[in-house]
Design an enzyme around this catalytic site. Structure first.
Site, PDB file in Angstrom:
ATOM      1  N   GLU A 154       0.821  -1.206   0.000  1.00 20.71           N
ATOM      2  CA  GLU A 154       0.000   0.000   0.000  1.00 20.71           C
ATOM      3  C   GLU A 154       0.859   1.261   0.000  1.00 20.71           C
ATOM      4  O   GLU A 154       0.468   2.299   0.540  1.00 20.71           O
ATOM      5  CB  GLU A 154      -0.954  -0.016   1.194  1.00 20.71           C
ATOM      6  N   HIS A 178      -5.103   2.305   0.440  1.00 15.90           N
ATOM      7  CA  HIS A 178      -4.365   3.258  -0.383  1.00 15.90           C
ATOM      8  C   HIS A 178      -4.208   2.741  -1.809  1.00 15.90           C
ATOM      9  O   HIS A 178      -3.932   1.564  -2.019  1.00 15.90           O
ATOM     10  CB  HIS A 178      -2.970   3.515   0.216  1.00 15.90           C
ATOM     11  N   LYS A 203     -10.356   5.434   6.487  1.00 12.04           N
ATOM     12  CA  LYS A 203      -9.456   6.269   5.689  1.00 12.04           C
ATOM     13  C   LYS A 203      -9.223   5.641   4.320  1.00 12.04           C
ATOM     14  O   LYS A 203      -8.968   4.447   4.218  1.00 12.04           O
ATOM     15  CB  LYS A 203      -8.101   6.436   6.392  1.00 12.04           C
TER      16      LYS A 203
END
Length: 251
Positions: A86, A143, A170
């Site tokens: 990530e 991510h 997130k």
């Protein structure tokens, strides 16, 4: 959208909270960076453990966390072991990933940890359970440094984070067009309108993504990452500039 309180800091209400990532490799350099960061208008610090040269030395990790805790005083300390999968700087085994986080949680020196949602549930669930038992908050993250997934994919990932027990969700993606920016903003706004949704950190990386980093209060992203020295991701703004912009938008 719900809020989360950490050391008296309410995350998810008002201006996005400013977090500074520390990416230095040694304890001495981390100490210097933390002291410098505390001179700036920051709300919290993220220690990027994947850059730490002594990541295999558990005693060094705990001692460094202890020193950082003293420097930060009441400012929340978030510890992140970002994997290479990530965009991070280190690729631990699953067992190592679990054990490092377990020791940090049990040390009572950290306030939040970042767990990647694509880790196996057999790793995620015990860590979340332990963190909550020890009063440590969990940011669950994902991510993508190459693209911006569809709104459907992003929403599904946020829902999975919530289902797995995250306190804060997130995602950080790489917008390639104005349409990608709109996708990020639509997902953020949709989530912010949920009465019982957990706080969301929505990040657009790179040059185009800077607009996302400053628009959190309007569209619902609760933390923005800024730099004091080295950046941990493309597009991060210097803390002083970021704080100034957030203040102007908050007026």
């Amino acid at each position: 959208m719900r809020t989360v309180e950490v050391n008296g800091l309410e995350i998810g209400a008002g201006k996005p909270k400013i977090a500074v990532p520390l990416v230095e490799a040694t304890t001495g350099a981390l100490v210097s960076a933390a002291k410098q960061a505390c001179q700036e208008p920051i709300d919290m610090v993220e220690w990027r453990l994947d850059f730490f040269a002594k990541i295999h030395n558990r005693a060094a990790i705990i001692e460094t966390a202890r020193v950082l805790r003293q420097i930060l005083e009441d400012r929340p300390l978030l510890v992140t072991l970002r994997t290479k999968n990530e965009g991070g700087n280190y690729q631990p085994t699953i067992a190592e990933y679990i054990n490092i986080y377990r020791e940090l949680i049990k040390s009572h020196l950290v306030d939040l940890i970042d767990i990647e949602v694509l880790q196996p549930p057999t790793a995620i669930l015990p860590l979340v359970r332990l963190a909550h038992n020890e009063q440590v908050k969990v940011i669950m993250s994902n991510h993508d440094f190459s693209q911006t997934p569809s709104a459907t994919v992003l929403q599904a990932r946020i829902e999975r984070m919530a289902d797995l027990g995250a306190d804060i969700a997130k995602f950080a993606v790489m917008p390639q067009s104005r349409e990608d920016l709109l996708t990020i903003l639509r997902v953020s706004l949709h989530h912010a309108d949920l009465t019982d949704g957990i706080p969301l950190v929505a990040i657009g990386m790179g040059q185009q993504g800077k607009i996302i980093r400053i628009g959190g209060e309007i569209f619902g992203s609760c933390i923005s990452f800024g730099t004091v020295g080295k950046a941990s991701a493309p597009g991060q703004l210097a803390v002083a500039k970021l704080s100034e912009i957030l203040d102007v938008l908050h007026e």
